[in-house]
Design an enzyme around this catalytic site. Sequence first.
Site, PDB file in Angstrom:
ATOM      1  N   LYS A  49      27.707  39.012  44.027  1.00 34.48           N
ATOM      2  CA  LYS A  49      28.607  38.026  44.635  1.00 34.48           C
ATOM      3  C   LYS A  49      29.016  38.508  46.017  1.00 34.48           C
ATOM      4  CE  LYS A  49      32.511  40.661  44.177  1.00 34.48           C
ATOM      5  NZ  LYS A  49      33.322  41.194  45.310  1.00 34.48           N
TER       6      LYS A  49
ATOM      7  N   ASP B  97      36.723  41.277  38.258  1.00 35.28           N
ATOM      8  CA  ASP B  97      35.621  40.428  38.720  1.00 35.28           C
ATOM      9  C   ASP B  97      34.745  39.888  37.594  1.00 35.28           C
ATOM     10  OD1 ASP B  97      36.333  40.688  41.370  1.00 35.28           O
ATOM     11  OD2 ASP B  97      34.828  42.198  41.846  1.00 35.28           O
TER      12      ASP B  97
END
Length: 289
Positions: free
Chosen positions: A13, A138
């Site tokens: 990401k 995350d």
Amino acid sequence: MYEILRDCPAPAKLNLFLHIVGRRPNGYHELQTAFQLIDWADTLHFARRDDGRIVHTNPLPGVPPETDLTVRAARLLQAHCGVRFGVEIAIEKRLPAGGGIGGGSSDAATTLLALNRMWQLDLPRAELQALALTLGADVPFFVFGRNAFAEGLGEALHAVDLPQHHFLVVNPRVHVATDKIFRDPLLTRDSKIVTMAFFLEHANKNVLGTDEIFRNDMQAAVTREYAEVAAVIDWFRTFTTARMTGSGASVFAAFDTKADAEAAYQRLPEHWLGQVTSSLAEHPLFAFA
């Protein structure tokens, strides 16, 4: 019943921006960020075991299997659901550790998603996300599986549609001590709240934003401590604006075409790690929850 699941991607990401908007009494920081999935990924392979054991067949150097996030994720899901099966986990590691691109967190999320399918648990995504949060801030995003505007610790996720882009991600092969950066007395902790609508209005014009509000609040602290990260940002100025992702050390820039990103990559100093990569609309294992 799935006995083997091979070639399960764990995508990286990027944080298109990252603001620290407050600090909780327990010391955790309140964030706002935009998560962008990209097609640079680790690849995981899973083989079901009937003896209940969780086995990491190729652990990373210096990382005891018991502390590896994939093993912890498998054990967490096994205990949560009372599963009698075990699993063998193998990882083809491509994402640099400690790079701010979520490599370990993504591996953990792919483990949760793959075992949800392999063990035929059929847990809903929200339940998997709640489990994921106990593994790291995350991890829920990768289980969520969509590009997202995020708040809180990063777990309050709102799906967003983002323009297709190509990126060059550069890692200067340094490991940023995240805890040290969060303790930095000069770290900004009172950024102005940004609305999702405001972000999307500007992101649709320029994914890195033309307004100073689209920044990474951790970048100044990291570049003070790590000259290599500052050097990467300076190098990118030859081509375009670049920004650090997460708590570093990786830096990225967006390009209109893949050819433009590859042209910049060809000029990358040999001692840095670089990857040309494209945005993803959703996680490749999105259908597994």
